[in-house]
Design a protein around this motif. Structure first.
Motif, PDB file in Angstrom:
ATOM      1  N   ALA A   1       1.528  -3.490  -7.921  1.00 41.58           N
ATOM      2  CA  ALA A   1       0.612  -3.230  -6.290  1.00 41.58           C
ATOM      3  C   ALA A   1      -0.508  -3.314  -6.220  1.00 41.58           C
ATOM      4  CB  ALA A   1       1.635  -1.903  -5.977  1.00 41.58           C
TER       5      ALA A   1
ATOM      6  N   MET B   1       3.719   5.701  -6.053  1.00 45.72           N
ATOM      7  CA  MET B   1       3.265   5.812  -6.950  1.00 45.72           C
ATOM      8  C   MET B   1       2.671   6.746  -7.701  1.00 45.72           C
ATOM      9  SD  MET B   1       6.046   4.268  -8.141  1.00 45.72           S
ATOM     10  CE  MET B   1       6.649   4.132  -7.332  1.00 45.72           C
ATOM     11  N   LEU B   2       1.180   6.427  -6.682  1.00 42.21           N
ATOM     12  CA  LEU B   2       0.105   7.422  -7.107  1.00 42.21           C
ATOM     13  C   LEU B   2       0.690   8.921  -7.344  1.00 42.21           C
ATOM     14  CD1 LEU B   2      -2.786   7.845  -8.490  1.00 42.21           C
ATOM     15  CD2 LEU B   2      -3.756   7.476  -5.823  1.00 42.21           C
TER      16      LEU B   2
ATOM     17  N   LEU C   1       1.980   0.676 -10.317  1.00 46.52           N
ATOM     18  CA  LEU C   1       0.835   0.933 -10.060  1.00 46.52           C
ATOM     19  C   LEU C   1       0.126  -0.408  -9.913  1.00 46.52           C
ATOM     20  CD1 LEU C   1      -0.299   2.392  -8.288  1.00 46.52           C
ATOM     21  CD2 LEU C   1      -0.907   4.170 -10.270  1.00 46.52           C
TER      22      LEU C   1
ATOM     23  N   TYR D   1      -4.361   2.987   4.049  1.00 46.59           N
ATOM     24  CA  TYR D   1      -2.831   3.545   3.039  1.00 46.59           C
ATOM     25  C   TYR D   1      -2.318   4.390   3.626  1.00 46.59           C
ATOM     26  CZ  TYR D   1      -4.517   1.170  -1.041  1.00 46.59           C
ATOM     27  OH  TYR D   1      -5.217   0.094  -1.861  1.00 46.59           O
TER      28      TYR D   1
ATOM     29  N   LEU E   1       3.463   1.514  -1.785  1.00 49.78           N
ATOM     30  CA  LEU E   1       4.726   1.654  -2.922  1.00 49.78           C
ATOM     31  C   LEU E   1       3.218   2.244  -3.835  1.00 49.78           C
ATOM     32  CD1 LEU E   1       6.153   1.190  -4.313  1.00 49.78           C
ATOM     33  CD2 LEU E   1       5.432  -1.367  -5.072  1.00 49.78           C
ATOM     34  N   SER E   2       2.120   1.769  -3.296  1.00 50.87           N
ATOM     35  CA  SER E   2       0.831   2.157  -4.716  1.00 50.87           C
ATOM     36  C   SER E   2       0.725   3.675  -4.140  1.00 50.87           C
ATOM     37  CB  SER E   2      -0.613   1.449  -4.332  1.00 50.87           C
ATOM     38  OG  SER E   2      -0.723  -0.218  -4.249  1.00 50.87           O
ATOM     39  N   ALA E   3       0.763   3.742  -3.044  1.00 56.31           N
ATOM     40  CA  ALA E   3       0.106   5.376  -2.687  1.00 56.31           C
ATOM     41  C   ALA E   3       1.653   5.799  -3.227  1.00 56.31           C
ATOM     42  CB  ALA E   3       0.815   5.788  -0.983  1.00 56.31           C
TER      43      ALA E   3
ATOM     44  N   LYS F   1       0.313  -0.841   0.105  1.00 57.47           N
ATOM     45  CA  LYS F   1       0.065   0.176  -0.427  1.00 57.47           C
ATOM     46  C   LYS F   1       1.198   1.160   0.060  1.00 57.47           C
ATOM     47  CE  LYS F   1      -4.647  -2.282   1.375  1.00 57.47           C
ATOM     48  NZ  LYS F   1      -5.080  -2.101   3.152  1.00 57.47           N
TER      49      LYS F   1
ATOM     50  N   THR G   1      -2.594  -5.342  -4.002  1.00 54.02           N
ATOM     51  CA  THR G   1      -3.344  -5.921  -3.056  1.00 54.02           C
ATOM     52  C   THR G   1      -5.008  -6.017  -3.032  1.00 54.02           C
ATOM     53  OG1 THR G   1      -1.989  -3.562  -2.440  1.00 54.02           O
ATOM     54  CG2 THR G   1      -3.822  -3.622  -1.784  1.00 54.02           C
TER      55      THR G   1
ATOM     56  N   ILE H   1       6.031   3.849 -13.657  1.00 54.91           N
ATOM     57  CA  ILE H   1       5.125   4.204 -12.804  1.00 54.91           C
ATOM     58  C   ILE H   1       3.680   3.483 -12.385  1.00 54.91           C
ATOM     59  CG2 ILE H   1       4.050   5.600 -10.892  1.00 54.91           C
ATOM     60  CD1 ILE H   1       6.229   7.552 -11.826  1.00 54.91           C
TER      61      ILE H   1
ATOM     62  N   PHE I   1      -6.795   2.440  -8.290  1.00 50.13           N
ATOM     63  CA  PHE I   1      -5.628   2.076  -8.625  1.00 50.13           C
ATOM     64  C   PHE I   1      -4.859   1.479 -10.102  1.00 50.13           C
ATOM     65  CE2 PHE I   1      -5.391   3.808  -3.755  1.00 50.13           C
ATOM     66  CZ  PHE I   1      -4.060   4.233  -3.435  1.00 50.13           C
TER      67      PHE I   1
END
Lengths: 509, 162, 332
Positions: free
Chosen positions: B59, A174-175, B56, A432, A170-172, A168, B63, B52, B20
């Protein structure tokens, strides 16, 4: 010393009653501007600039720089009370400042924030007074590779300490990077990810996102538990200020280190925002109580505030000596100098001594006056939390909407703010972490830009990042910080093994 | 299955991960359009967004997988009661934002403040309206008159000559 | 723009038209009846922003207008945002826009649906000059020496933005002489000048005002100015040189000329009386000592034009930019 004599002359100029009055007005306006998110230092000063056009340059710069100090002080207020960073550099202040407010320690947090802001600024001013030329020369060594290395260091000092689940986090992050990339690619002038929409050309402004992610989402989260704010039962007492002051001297090393980080970042010029993040990250790394950061530790307020103010102050140095602004606000002040017929740059210190030393003297005095003004107001600021939720929540929403609009005069940004608010609410509840997202959003495009500029210069060779001692050592520091968690984990394992227990105590991370 | 009624955590978790992934996919798509290669002078415009986007998507896939696996023991994201409370703030705010282009920000703000005070705070209409008006007029004076910042305005301000 | 915006604007126009018919005002010529928005299609602190705020300051200091003037920055997409706003405000007499070269380059480079003919030209205020600068410690004393060196090995030229004026000049130099220049884009002119002082790039094409202080401190050296004639200012800026001592590019054998427009526009569909008001206002601004000082400081080319002459100039410049951008491969 020649500097001291000149400084005394500067004080004589600043002490004129008219200038002292302008100073107070400036501080008050600055705090107001700092409190209103969106109408930040840069926009605020740009708006007030024409008013000063008819004043003599020294008076004008005194007033404008006091607005600047006021905005630096003021940015912390809403971060601590409502989790809404009034300025980009006070985002890191929310991490521990807001939890403190929730625990009923709003006044303590505000006092710590204001006082450490003052300390940071003071150290930076002393530095400007005595070693300005040396430092200005140092700033010249920073080209794109060095700039990238500093950005890398900022990320490295912050990464690896996030509490959220790895995927999470990582996702945050990258966003955040993706949002930063929307709009015009500054290196090639190409539009990216706008999908043909003219509203997207502008990209996602950091402040609009932060107002939504932090401010609006906080209102949504707190309302789940009933219609009130958590910190309302805070006991407010004027003696709080003295109590906090008594506890501050033991953090002298933290303050000094944060000031140095701030000064360095202000001069390079990377600016106050990365300085505050880096300082917070380093403070957490170095602290024995690192794990309890983010839950309302006073060090988590001191570190970013000291660094932000030190950076904000020292950012004026490259502006004066080189004509290159260290922050967006400094860029506007620079425009002001030109308007008054002063040419910022190396000749300013030689030809306009009155002006320069008047300004430096006003930095000393402006910060002292500013500190007194905001400290006196601490109980009132903290008392805002006692206003009924139904009133204050609506006013916060209105102020946020105005703030989101004023960032770039776009109605669409108000809608974006609300969307970010809902997104923030969902992400918070799903665990997150928002800090990596914000960090990537604020530094993402500058980092990419510096990286690609460097490669343009080196014709595509990555060796440019290790081409001289300066850039190499910053990069090395970055890698060291990046690998620190791994190393310390290994060391811990070995120690645990040696001590014979063989069992590894599970770390809360 | 956990007790209580409301929105399940696993559903929101999955929905967010999908969103996402969608954002990542959009980034990948657009980056392919503008070039993702490593040109003679370093990466092209699309290189960073492309990678990126890839990270994303990966990832969020992870999740999503975790969310699906854990769906049996997942708790509540929020109970219906809590969501109702959130909606009591969110819906008026959304209406407020939607109204700004038509009425201008001042009138809408006055209405929002008055509504919040009356509905959520239980104040009488007279006091609520007065407070709303006070906020709007203060903002108007601060921004339009003193700071010369133009905020969105509607027919009312237009009639007043602004 | 959502339809909501149009709705609001049509009301604004209604009010403006009502003011026009009112006889008392019609006799005295038109005057703004509400605050005038001054759109800057660039960020705060840049050259266009500075000029807009100087104008705003002059107007309020000398009380040239009864209504306040409000500067609004719309920098998104290299100014595309500001131009689209002005394009959408058809018939609104309370809006003016200051433009720089991005008036031509932004729509060409990004494909954003906009053209200067979507606006009403009011006046050219000045033209901004471009000077070729190198570090004072570099061996190149003339533009010819610099070009010769750039033919031997690839040199780096720093500039502001991408596919805008600075890069156009860089490409034009390359085309005209065969010099190999790598263009490195930065965010602002001041930053470029400092990068040149720090020797991170080999040359720049900064505007005079962006680099003058480094020239005077002895860190930078001007090689030529990209204008057909030398700069007017003969006052000594360094021990040995005045602005007028810098040779033109043509004198040094480099056939490249470029000037940047600093002009004022209104939205399309406004009344002639309204245009006339702003022409008169800007005329008064130009006569103030404050304005002259700015022109002097920045070594601007203070040519000004209005009406048909200005339109003809714009048409010619647009065609020239299209050619330059096409040759450089910058067209979207």
């Amino acid at each position: 010393m020649e500097e001291l004599g000149l400084l005394m002359q500067g004080f004589a100029v600043v002490m004129e009653p008219q200038n002292l009055l302008l100073m107070l007005v400036g501080i008050a306006l600055g705090v107001l501007i700092g409190v209103l998110p969106g109408l930040g230092g840069a926009n605020g000063i740009a708006i007030l600039l024409p008013l000063t056009f008819a004043m003599p340059p020294v008076s004008a710069i005194i007033m404008l720089s006091c607005i600047y100090w006021g905005a630096l002080f003021g940015g912390a207020i809403t971060s601590i009370l409502f989790n809404i960073p009034g300025e980009p550099w006070s985002v890191a202040t929310t991490f521990d400042g807001y939890p403190m407010a929730q625990q009923g320690k709003a006044a303590e947090a505000l006092t710590a924030a204001f006082t450490s802001s003052f300390v940071g600024a003071f150290i930076a001013i002393v530095m400007i007074t005595f070693i300005a030329p040396v430092i200005a020369g140092f700033a010249l060594r920073f080209g794109p590779p060095e700039f990238f290395a500093v950005m890398f260091l900022s990320f490295a000092s912050f990464i690896g300490m996030s509490k959220g689940p790895a995927l999470k986090t990582l996702s945050a992050m990258m966003l955040g990077f993706l949002l930063a990339a929307v709009g015009m690619d500054t290196v090639t002038g190409q539009l990216r990810m706008t999908f043909g929409s003219t509203e997207m050309i502008r990209g996602f402004d950091f402040l609009v996102a932060v107002i939504g992610l932090f401010g609006i989402s906080e209102i949504l989260c707190s309302i789940e538990d009933g219609l009130r704010f958590k910190g309302e039962r805070a006991k407010i007492d004027a003696r709080v200020v003295l109590k906090v002051w008594a506890s501050l001297p033991k953090h002298w090393w933290l303050a000094l280190r944060s000031s140095l980080i701030g000064c360095w970042m202000g001069i390079t010029p990377a600016g106050a925002t990365p300085a505050s993040f880096m300082s917070y990250g380093v403070a957490r790394r170095m602290s024995k109580h690192g794990a309890s950061f983010g839950k309302g530790r006073i060090e988590g307020v001191i570190a970013p505030e000291t660094a932000a103010h030190a950076a904000g102050t020292s950012a004026l140095l490259p502006m004066l000596t080189l004509g290159v602004p260290g922050s967006p606000t400094a860029a506007v002040l620079l425009g002001g100098l030109i308007m008054w017929g002063l040419q910022p740059g190396p000749m300013l210190f030689v030809e306009q001594k009155d002006f320069v030393w008047g300004l430096i003297a006003s930095m000393y005095l402006g910060n002292v006056v500013g500190l007194i003004v905001v400290l006196v107001a601490v109980p009132w600021f903290a008392a805002i939390l006692r206003v009924p939720f139904s009133i204050i929540a609506a006013i916060i929403l209105v102020v946020c909407a105005i703030g989101a609009f004023t960032v770039s005069n776009a109605e669409f940004d108000i809608t974006l703010m609300l969307i970010f608010g809902v997104v923030g609410y969902v992400l918070k509840k799903l665990d997150y972490p928002l800090a990596p997202l914000v960090l990537a959003l604020v530094l993402g495009d500058r980092t990419e830009e510096a990286f690609r500029q460097s490669l343009l210069i080196s014709q595509g060779s990555l060796r440019v990042f290790f081409s001289n001692w300066l850039v190499s050592s910053i990069m090395a520091m970055g890698f060291a910080l990046l690998l620190w968690p791994v190393v310390s984990w290994v060391v811990e394992r070995i120690n645990a093994h040696r001590s014979g227990t063989g069992a590894v105590v599970p770390r809360e991370a | 299955m956990s007790a209580g009624r409301g929105l399940r955590m696993s559903m929101v978790e999955a929905g967010t991960a999908l969103a996402f992934a969608l954002a990542g996919t959009a980034a990948i798509g657009d980056s392919l359009r503008i070039g993702t290669g490593w040109g003679a002078d370093g990466p092209q415009s699309g290189t960073f967004p492309f990678w990126i986007g890839v990270i994303l998507v990966a990832a969020s896939a992870g999740t999503l997988l975790q969310a699906v696996r854990a769906r049996a023991e997942s708790g509540l994201f929020a109970s219906w009661g809590q969501l109702r409370l959130v909606a009591s703030v969110l819906v008026p705010t959304a209406l407020y934002v939607a109204a700004i282009p038509f009425t201008g920000i001042y009138l809408a703000s006055a209405a929002l403040v008055a509504w919040f005070m009356h509905r959520l705070g239980g104040f009488g209409w007279a006091r609520s309206m007065a407070a709303g008006l006070g906020v709007a007029v203060t903002c108007f004076l601060v921004f339009e008159v003193w700071f010369l910042v133009q905020l969105p305005k509607g027919p009312l301000e237009s009639l007043l000559g602004y | 723009m959502p339809p909501a915006g149009c709705f609001r604007r049509s009301l604004l126009i209604g009010a403006g038209a009502a003011a026009l018919v009112s006889p008392a005002i019609a006799q005295k010529g038109w005057e703004p009846t509400r605050p005038v928005q001054f759109i800057v299609p660039a960020g705060t602190g840049g050259g266009a922003d500075q000029m807009a705020r100087v104008i705003q300051g002059i107007v309020s200091k000398h009380k040239l207008m009864r209504q306040p003037m409000v500067v609004v920055n719309k920098a998104g997409g290299a100014g595309a945002e500001g131009f689209l706003e002005a394009k959408g405000a058809r018939g609104n007499p309370h809006m003016i826009v200051i433009t720089l070269s991005n008036l031509f380059t932004t729509p060409m480079a990004t494909g954003v649906p906009f053209n200067w003919q979507d606006l009403t030209p009011v006046a050219m205020l000045a033209l901004d000059e471009f000077v070729l600068w190198v570090n004072a410690e570099s061996p190149w004393k003339t533009a010819a020496e610099f070009i010769a060196a750039a033919k031997q090995e690839r040199l780096k030229l720093g500039g502001t933005g991408s596919k805008q004026e600075d890069q156009i000049i860089a490409v034009a130099i390359g085309k005209a002489t065969g010099a190999q220049l790598t263009y490195v884009p930065y965010r602002g002119g001041g930053e470029v000048a400092v990068q040149l002082v720090g020797k991170h790039v080999d040359a720049s094409v900064n505007n005079p005002i962006e680099a003058v202080t480094h020239w005077r401190s002895g860190a930078l050296r001007p090689l030529c100015v990209f204008d057909s004639q030398r700069l007017a200012n003969t006052e000594k800026m360094t021990e040995t040189m005045a602005w007028s001592d810098i040779p033109t590019a043509k004198e040094t054998g480099l056939d490249v000329e470029y000037l940047m427009l600093r002009g004022i526009f209104m939205p399309a569909g406004v009344q002639p009386a309204q245009v006339a008001f702003y022409e008169g206002l800007l005329e008064k601004v130009r006569e103030t000592p404050d304005w002259r000082e700015l022109m002097q400081q920045g070594a601007f080319n203070s040519t000004s034009m209005t009406g048909d002459a200005f339109r003809a100039w714009l048409t010619k410049e647009e065609a020239r930019h299209r050619t330059l951008m096409q040759e450089a491969g910058f067209l979207a």
